[in-house]
Design a protein around this motif. Structure first.
Motif, PDB file in Angstrom:
ATOM      1  N   MET A   1       0.836  -1.191   0.000  1.00 53.93           N
ATOM      2  CA  MET A   1       0.000   0.000   0.000  1.00 53.93           C
ATOM      3  C   MET A   1       0.878   1.250   0.000  1.00 53.93           C
ATOM      4  N   PHE A   2       0.468   2.240  -0.783  1.00 54.47           N
ATOM      5  CA  PHE A   2       1.156   3.527  -0.818  1.00 54.47           C
ATOM      6  C   PHE A   2       0.413   4.520   0.072  1.00 54.47           C
ATOM      7  N   ILE A   3       1.181   5.357   0.769  1.00 54.16           N
ATOM      8  CA  ILE A   3       0.615   6.383   1.624  1.00 54.16           C
ATOM      9  C   ILE A   3       1.245   7.730   1.299  1.00 54.16           C
ATOM     10  N   TYR A   4       0.669   8.783   1.839  1.00 55.69           N
ATOM     11  CA  TYR A   4       1.210  10.131   1.674  1.00 55.69           C
ATOM     12  C   TYR A   4       1.864  10.548   2.983  1.00 55.69           C
ATOM     13  N   LEU A   5       3.114  11.007   2.907  1.00 53.77           N
ATOM     14  CA  LEU A   5       3.820  11.452   4.098  1.00 53.77           C
ATOM     15  C   LEU A   5       4.637  12.695   3.761  1.00 53.77           C
ATOM     16  N   ASN A   6       4.215  13.827   4.295  1.00 52.99           N
ATOM     17  CA  ASN A   6       4.962  15.089   4.168  1.00 52.99           C
ATOM     18  C   ASN A   6       5.348  15.419   2.733  1.00 52.99           C
ATOM     19  N   GLY A   7       4.397  15.288   1.840  1.00 56.79           N
ATOM     20  CA  GLY A   7       4.600  15.690   0.455  1.00 56.79           C
ATOM     21  C   GLY A   7       4.985  14.585  -0.495  1.00 56.79           C
ATOM     22  N   ASP A   8       5.307  13.413   0.021  1.00 58.16           N
ATOM     23  CA  ASP A   8       5.741  12.299  -0.821  1.00 58.16           C
ATOM     24  C   ASP A   8       4.755  11.130  -0.766  1.00 58.16           C
ATOM     25  N   ILE A   9       4.674  10.394  -1.857  1.00 58.48           N
ATOM     26  CA  ILE A   9       3.936   9.136  -1.900  1.00 58.48           C
ATOM     27  C   ILE A   9       4.956   8.021  -1.694  1.00 58.48           C
ATOM     28  N   VAL A  10       4.803   7.253  -0.635  1.00 60.88           N
ATOM     29  CA  VAL A  10       5.792   6.227  -0.291  1.00 60.88           C
ATOM     30  C   VAL A  10       5.087   4.924   0.062  1.00 60.88           C
ATOM     31  N   LYS A  11       5.822   3.833  -0.020  1.00 56.27           N
ATOM     32  CA  LYS A  11       5.302   2.556   0.452  1.00 56.27           C
ATOM     33  C   LYS A  11       5.133   2.629   1.964  1.00 56.27           C
ATOM     34  N   ASP A  12       4.058   2.042   2.452  1.00 57.92           N
ATOM     35  CA  ASP A  12       3.790   2.149   3.887  1.00 57.92           C
ATOM     36  C   ASP A  12       4.935   1.602   4.737  1.00 57.92           C
ATOM     37  N   LYS A  13       5.586   0.519   4.284  1.00 53.72           N
ATOM     38  CA  LYS A  13       6.665  -0.087   5.061  1.00 53.72           C
ATOM     39  C   LYS A  13       7.949   0.727   5.018  1.00 53.72           C
ATOM     40  N   GLU A  14       8.011   1.697   4.121  1.00 53.45           N
ATOM     41  CA  GLU A  14       9.210   2.524   3.998  1.00 53.45           C
ATOM     42  C   GLU A  14       9.046   3.888   4.673  1.00 53.45           C
ATOM     43  N   ALA A  15       7.862   4.174   5.189  1.00 56.13           N
ATOM     44  CA  ALA A  15       7.601   5.470   5.812  1.00 56.13           C
ATOM     45  C   ALA A  15       8.326   5.582   7.148  1.00 56.13           C
ATOM     46  N   ILE A  72      -4.084  15.146  -3.176  1.00 59.38           N
ATOM     47  CA  ILE A  72      -3.498  14.010  -2.448  1.00 59.38           C
ATOM     48  C   ILE A  72      -4.370  12.766  -2.608  1.00 59.38           C
ATOM     49  N   ILE A  73      -5.677  12.942  -2.468  1.00 50.96           N
ATOM     50  CA  ILE A  73      -6.605  11.810  -2.591  1.00 50.96           C
ATOM     51  C   ILE A  73      -6.497  11.173  -3.972  1.00 50.96           C
ATOM     52  N   GLU A  74      -6.490  11.983  -5.014  1.00 56.54           N
ATOM     53  CA  GLU A  74      -6.418  11.454  -6.376  1.00 56.54           C
ATOM     54  C   GLU A  74      -5.117  10.693  -6.603  1.00 56.54           C
ATOM     55  N   ARG A  75      -4.028  11.217  -6.073  1.00 53.31           N
ATOM     56  CA  ARG A  75      -2.738  10.529  -6.215  1.00 53.31           C
ATOM     57  C   ARG A  75      -2.770   9.168  -5.526  1.00 53.31           C
ATOM     58  N   LEU A  76      -3.345   9.118  -4.343  1.00 51.89           N
ATOM     59  CA  LEU A  76      -3.393   7.854  -3.603  1.00 51.89           C
ATOM     60  C   LEU A  76      -4.358   6.861  -4.237  1.00 51.89           C
ATOM     61  N   LEU A  77      -5.484   7.345  -4.722  1.00 50.04           N
ATOM     62  CA  LEU A  77      -6.423   6.448  -5.400  1.00 50.04           C
ATOM     63  C   LEU A  77      -5.772   5.847  -6.647  1.00 50.04           C
ATOM     64  N   ASN A  78      -5.075   6.673  -7.403  1.00 52.39           N
ATOM     65  CA  ASN A  78      -4.455   6.197  -8.643  1.00 52.39           C
ATOM     66  C   ASN A  78      -3.331   5.201  -8.381  1.00 52.39           C
ATOM     67  N   VAL A  79      -2.434   5.528  -7.458  1.00 50.65           N
ATOM     68  CA  VAL A  79      -1.281   4.664  -7.243  1.00 50.65           C
ATOM     69  C   VAL A  79      -1.681   3.343  -6.584  1.00 50.65           C
ATOM     70  N   ASN A  80      -2.768   3.377  -5.783  1.00 48.55           N
ATOM     71  CA  ASN A  80      -3.221   2.147  -5.126  1.00 48.55           C
ATOM     72  C   ASN A  80      -4.268   1.388  -5.938  1.00 48.55           C
ATOM     73  N   GLY A  81      -4.789   2.027  -6.994  1.00 52.75           N
ATOM     74  CA  GLY A  81      -5.781   1.364  -7.821  1.00 52.75           C
ATOM     75  C   GLY A  81      -7.137   1.222  -7.149  1.00 52.75           C
ATOM     76  N   TRP A  82      -7.502   2.204  -6.321  1.00 52.89           N
ATOM     77  CA  TRP A  82      -8.772   2.153  -5.594  1.00 52.89           C
ATOM     78  C   TRP A  82      -9.804   3.071  -6.242  1.00 52.89           C
ATOM     79  N   GLN A  83     -11.069   2.715  -6.071  1.00 57.31           N
ATOM     80  CA  GLN A  83     -12.177   3.543  -6.516  1.00 57.31           C
ATOM     81  C   GLN A  83     -13.067   3.941  -5.346  1.00 57.31           C
ATOM     82  N   HIS A  84     -13.330   2.967  -4.490  1.00 53.04           N
ATOM     83  CA  HIS A  84     -14.077   3.202  -3.251  1.00 53.04           C
ATOM     84  C   HIS A  84     -13.105   2.929  -2.101  1.00 53.04           C
ATOM     85  N   ALA A  85     -13.061   3.827  -1.126  1.00 52.61           N
ATOM     86  CA  ALA A  85     -12.054   3.683  -0.071  1.00 52.61           C
ATOM     87  C   ALA A  85     -12.442   4.520   1.139  1.00 52.61           C
TER      88      ALA A  85
END
Length: 284
Positions: A1-15, A72-85
């Motif tokens: 899963m990708f998350i947003y942290l302080n301006g960056d989109i990162v893998k959750d395990k790398e945050a 931010i929401i659009e970036r996370l939806l796109n990178v994670n491939g989600w539509q409903h979340a």
């Protein structure tokens, strides 16, 4: 899963967050949870308005706009491939010296993460509830924000011990307050009742939406301090939560209620389903 942290989109395990972040050291931080319906963040403006007011109160130098958050929401939806979340936007006071200070917090930590959800149901859902023995604590300040101070809620969850059951807090005087993660409403004689914010409850975004919806639909509402007996004598009971939506309560400690068959509860839910894919604010 990708998350947003302080301006960056990162893998959750790398945050990574500083161990000296005031959110970790002292619990100084706030969050908002909201639901995404086919890419649309329902009532986002209202969530951001409440968060911005909380941040201002404790002098965290960060404000959010619809445009900045939607990006931010659009970036996370796109990178994670989600539509409903569902998403959680969390803001803490950021890194500081390991001693509590009172200055403004100029470099907050901003974290956005979430998870996919199935397509939203078109039929009202229901669940059980139980009255807690632990009482709702008083807010930390002038009113209750959605803060990281969640020990009262955790102790309540542990008392219930069943994630399928919602616990109902009473305040220190024995008045009905709110659920562990929800606001409580009930119906009697075509009037909708709900506790006032001076019982120490969170003024939930979906709570505010329902109150606004009742006004628009001509449904009488009474807000105040009520004994537990008022709740248990209700004709319908329902709860509200930004992710669980409007949910009927069909049982409270062995007492039965209509739950998903409640007439007014269903009327409100019907309008909720019509609004959730398009409204940015309850006033829209």
């Amino acid at each position: 899963m990708f998350i947003y942290l302080n301006g960056d989109i990162v893998k959750d395990k790398e945050a990574a967050i500083s161990p000296f972040d005031y959110g970790y050291l002292y619990g100084i931080g706030f969050f908002e949870s909201f639901r995404i319906y086919d890419g649309h963040p329902f009532l986002l403006d209202d969530h951001l308005d409440r968060l911005n007011k909380a941040l201002q109160e404790v002098h965290i130098n960060q404000r959010f706009t619809r445009a900045s958050m939607q990006s931010i929401i659009e970036r996370l939806l796109n990178v994670n491939g989600w539509q409903h979340a569902s998403f959680r936007l969390s803001v803490t006071a950021g890194k500081g010296e390991p001693a509590l200070r009172t200055l403004a917090f100029e470099e907050p930590t901003i974290l956005v993460y979430g998870g996919p959800l199935p397509e939203a149901p078109m039929e009202l859902q229901e669940k059980k509830a139980s009255v807690l023995t632990i009482r709702r604590n008083s807010p930390e300040g002038s009113e209750r924000w959605k803060s990281h101070h969640f020990l009262n809620n955790l102790l309540a969850k542990q008392e219930i011990g069943n994630p399928a059951v919602e616990g109902i807090f009473l305040d220190q005087f024995g008045h009905v307050a709110e659920g562990i993660t929800s606001n409580i409403f009930w119906v009697k004689g075509n009037t909708v009742y709900t506790p006032s914010v001076d019982t120490g409850i969170l003024n939930g975004i979906t709570r505010q939406y329902v109150l606004s919806l009742c006004e628009k639909r001509g449904i009488t509402v009474e807000i105040g301090r009520y004994p537990l007996s008022a709740l248990l004598e209700a004709e319908e009971i329902f709860m509200t939560n930004s992710v669980q939506e409007i949910t009927g309560i069909h049982e409270v400690d062995g007492s039965s209620f209509p739950g998903k068959a409640g007439q007014i509860t269903n009327e409100l839910f019907k309008h909720y389903t019509q609004d959730r894919n398009e409204l940015w604010t309850r006033n829209g």
